[in-house]
Design an enzyme around this catalytic site. Structure first.
Site, PDB file in Angstrom:
ATOM      1  CG  ASP A  56      -1.709   1.206   1.446  1.00 46.92           C
ATOM      2  OD1 ASP A  56      -1.870   1.959   0.467  1.00 46.92           O
ATOM      3  OD2 ASP A  56      -2.196   1.428   2.577  1.00 46.92           O
ATOM      4  CG  ASN A  58      -3.137   5.270  -1.132  1.00 47.99           C
ATOM      5  OD1 ASN A  58      -3.149   4.211  -0.506  1.00 47.99           O
ATOM      6  ND2 ASN A  58      -4.049   5.592  -2.020  1.00 47.99           N
ATOM      7  CG  ASP A  60      -5.999   3.033   0.352  1.00 49.91           C
ATOM      8  OD1 ASP A  60      -5.110   2.168   0.519  1.00 49.91           O
ATOM      9  OD2 ASP A  60      -6.624   3.146  -0.732  1.00 49.91           O
ATOM     10  CG  ASP A 133      -8.001 -13.034 -12.022  1.00 48.06           C
ATOM     11  OD1 ASP A 133      -8.751 -13.837 -12.594  1.00 48.06           O
ATOM     12  OD2 ASP A 133      -7.417 -13.262 -10.945  1.00 48.06           O
ATOM     13  CG  ASP A 229     -12.951 -15.832 -12.021  1.00 49.30           C
ATOM     14  OD1 ASP A 229     -12.167 -16.127 -11.112  1.00 49.30           O
ATOM     15  OD2 ASP A 229     -14.178 -15.699 -11.851  1.00 49.30           O
ATOM     16  CD  GLU A 283     -10.912 -20.339 -10.793  1.00 50.55           C
ATOM     17  OE1 GLU A 283     -10.856 -20.539  -9.580  1.00 50.55           O
ATOM     18  OE2 GLU A 283     -11.674 -19.486 -11.292  1.00 50.55           O
ATOM     19  CG  HIS A 342      -7.478 -15.543  -4.714  1.00 49.75           C
ATOM     20  ND1 HIS A 342      -6.965 -16.161  -5.831  1.00 49.75           N
ATOM     21  CD2 HIS A 342      -8.745 -15.190  -5.037  1.00 49.75           C
ATOM     22  CE1 HIS A 342      -7.884 -16.173  -6.783  1.00 49.75           C
ATOM     23  NE2 HIS A 342      -8.972 -15.596  -6.327  1.00 49.75           N
ATOM     24  CG  ASP A 343     -10.331 -18.740  -4.814  1.00 44.83           C
ATOM     25  OD1 ASP A 343     -10.755 -17.706  -4.267  1.00 44.83           O
ATOM     26  OD2 ASP A 343     -10.320 -18.885  -6.046  1.00 44.83           O
TER      27      ASP A 343
HETATM   28  C1  NOJ Z   1     -12.740 -17.787  -8.830  1.00 48.82           C
HETATM   29  C2  NOJ Z   1     -11.949 -16.782  -8.057  1.00 48.82           C
HETATM   30  O1  NOJ Z   1     -10.650 -17.285  -7.869  1.00 48.82           O
HETATM   31  C3  NOJ Z   1     -12.688 -16.546  -6.772  1.00 48.82           C
HETATM   32  O2  NOJ Z   1     -11.946 -15.781  -5.867  1.00 48.82           O
HETATM   33  C4  NOJ Z   1     -14.014 -15.907  -7.086  1.00 48.82           C
HETATM   34  O3  NOJ Z   1     -14.777 -15.788  -5.914  1.00 48.82           O
HETATM   35  C5  NOJ Z   1     -14.818 -16.742  -8.091  1.00 48.82           C
HETATM   36  N1  NOJ Z   1     -14.006 -17.206  -9.170  1.00 48.82           N
HETATM   37  C6  NOJ Z   1     -15.930 -15.933  -8.675  1.00 48.82           C
HETATM   38  O4  NOJ Z   1     -15.421 -14.982  -9.561  1.00 48.82           O
END
Ligand code: NOJ
Length: 550
Positions: A56, A58, A60, A133, A229, A283, A342-343
């Site tokens: 980051d 700035n 925020d 993405d 995605d 993905e 991140h999932d």
């Molecule tokens: C896959 C992404 O990696 C995830 O973070 C997102 O919630 C879903 N697709 C919906 O876009």
């Protein structure tokens, strides 16, 4: 005689013409980097940056482009050659940006277009490619297209989305029905994820043309490719039969992997191919190799994320090895190798029992086995999960939805929190830990999500100074991978699981390396007399790794 001479001359001429054509074909393919199997993305170690959490500039509390630009030297030094940026387009952030409201604009949280351009230019200067993405399954309901679409059945954007008088039984992946009634026209619209994320209608040629426009816009901006995605979720065939239910769970037979998905992918790929040297990783929402492999081909996706390997829930050396074998047997090009995103919960907690040696052994596997490695930010310093202690601490829409659904089912708040945390993806999204200073040096302000308190010892600055730290091991191994063509292109001569060790030999162009990753007990190796150790040691510790040439 005369006609024979004439025939010979004619043949010579034809031969010359063929030679000239072949030369030009070769040249043009060479220019595109397609004459051989060599491609930049096969050589690259990728690094995923979760946009809100990297750096980051700035104060925020959110990461931004300027912050990331200031970290490019770090990434170059780490040896990264490709960055995957999670979505950064304008969004109300119901799903942290996976709900895009304007596909042509940088979200102000992350800066502006000039900040993006500078980041890209500086990355390219350092030999780092950048892919972004791209969410083409759904848009935010704040998107102008949706706002128009809902106004009337005759609106010119009506067809961008999927409207029905009656919903069917299809469920959202975040839980609950995939349908929401809109009172303006008294019809339901379809949303595979949150109700604020409406699915795009891929049966509409106008929508498809709009998507092509978006892709060209970012390719013109210089982006090196896309991470698509949930690309096998596209609704291409409309709303078909109800999904069947098995053991109380809905089976997603009719809503995903629809027949038209490959046609849609072909259009995307052809559009991206209008530009040289670009890359697509898809993905595919599945951990089944049979599903994954069908989408990876020259005219569809360059590679897919191999969730069969990457998303295993618990550590099992046998399972990891079986998946490696299965990828070798099934994938007609390179698999991707990763254990985090991140999932998913972080590798350190999910697979490595909080042991940095084990985490590094797993990383060593992804950086030396056959495939394209993706590192999730913070793995190189051994970052760990965060846990929400209260409902208020949950930011992730999936976590929140499961909490609410649990309450609806009559569960107590404490039980609902447990259930929510099962599904809560905040775990792996906490701010990057740069230093032992406040907020781990990530931000001078209040961070959008809590930071892991272990930042005081687990941070880039501290680990840089420790010679044997996980970070310095990563650097060493990535440097090796960048230098050794055999680690980028080598085929397997041998792939074996023995006494909880994964052993393989890879060869390329007369060169050969051997790798042993030991998830079993400590042992002393007897190596061939001419063995040249590239990394590791003959005293192979439990969770140790060795790579040598002979
Ligand atoms: C896959 C992404 O990696 C995830 O973070 C997102 O919630 C879903 N697709 C919906 O876009």
């Amino acid at each position: 005689m005369h006609s024979l001479k004439y025939k010979l001359q004619e043949m010579k001429f034809t031969f010359k013409v063929i030679l000239v054509i072949a030369f030009f074909l070769f040249k043009s393919n060479f220019a595109k980097g397609q004459n051989t199997d060599q491609k930049w993305w096969k050589e690259a170690v990728f690094y995923q940056i979760y946009m809100p959490s990297y750096a980051d500039s700035n104060g925020d509390g959110y990461g931004d482009f300027k912050g990331m630009t200031s970290k490019l030297d770090y990434l170059q030094n780490l040896g990264v050659k490709g960055i995957w940026l999670t979505t950064f387009l304008t969004s109300p952030k119901v799903d942290n940006g996976y709900d895009i409201a304007n596909y042509y604009e940088v979200d102000p949280t992350y800066g502006n277009r000039a900040d993006f351009d500078l980041f890209l230019k500086e990355a390219h200067k350092r030999g780092i490619k950048v892919i972004m993405d791209m969410v083409l399954n759904h848009s935010s309901t704040d998107c102008k297209w949706f706002q128009e679409s809902r106004k009337s059945k005759e609106n010119k954007y009506r067809d961008y989305y999927i409207w029905k008088d009656k919903p069917n039984n299809w469920e959202s992946f975040f839980g609950g029905s995939a349908w929401e009634k809109d009172l303006l026209t008294n019809q339901y619209y379809y949303h595979k994820f949150d109700k604020k994320m409406a699915d795009l209608n891929w049966s509409s040629p106008v929508l498809v043309a709009e998507v092509q426009k978006i892709l060209r816009f970012w390719l013109d901006a210089g982006i090196d490719g896309f991470r698509l995605d949930v690309i096998n979720f596209l609704n291409t065939d409309g709303i078909t039969a109800d999904n069947p239910t098995k053991d109380g769970k809905q089976e997603h037979i009719n809503d995903i992997d629809q027949k038209g998905v490959k046609k849609a992918m072909r259009i995307i790929k052809a559009t991206v191919n209008e530009y040289e040297n670009r890359f697509i990783v898809g993905e595919i929402g599945s951990d089944k190799i049979e599903v994954l492999k069908q989408y990876q081909s020259e005219d569809l996706l360059d590679v897919v994320f191999n969730f069969n390997f990457g998303s295993i829930r618990d550590f099992s050396v046998k399972r990891i090895f079986d998946e490696m074998q299965s990828m070798e047997k099934n994938m007609n090009s390179y698999p991707t190798l990763f254990f985090g995103s991140h999932d998913m919960p972080r590798i350190m907690n999910r697979l490595a029992d909080n042991n940095p040696d084990k985490a590094f052994a797993l990383a060593a596997l992804t950086l030396t086995a056959k495939g394209i490695p993706f590192i999730y930010y913070g793995e190189e310093i051994g970052m760990q999960n965060i846990t929400a202690n209260t409902f208020q601490e949950i930011v992730d829409v999936q976590g929140k939805t499961h909490y609410e659904l649990a309450l609806e089912k009559g569960k107590k708040a404490t039980e609902a929190l447990l259930e929510a945390n099962e599904h809560n993806r905040d775990k792996s999204r906490s701010p990057m830990q740069w230093s032992a200073e406040a907020n781990g040096g990530f931000s001078a302000g209040k961070t959008w999500i809590k930071i892991n308190p272990d930042y005081k010892k687990t941070n880039v600055n501290t680990l840089t100074t420790q010679k044997k730290s996980i970070l310095n091991q990563y650097k060493k191994l990535i440097a090796l991978r960048n230098n050794e063509k055999v680690l980028q292109y080598g085929k397997y001569d041998h792939l074996e699981l023995k006494d909880d060790q994964i052993l393989f030999t890879r060869s390329f162009d007369g060169d050969k390396v051997n790798v042993i990753i030991n998830f079993g007990t400590k042992r002393k190796l007897i190596l061939p007399a001419n063995a040249q150790i590239l990394m590791g040691s003959k005293e192979l510790e439990s969770n140790g790794f060795i790579m040598y040439r002979n």
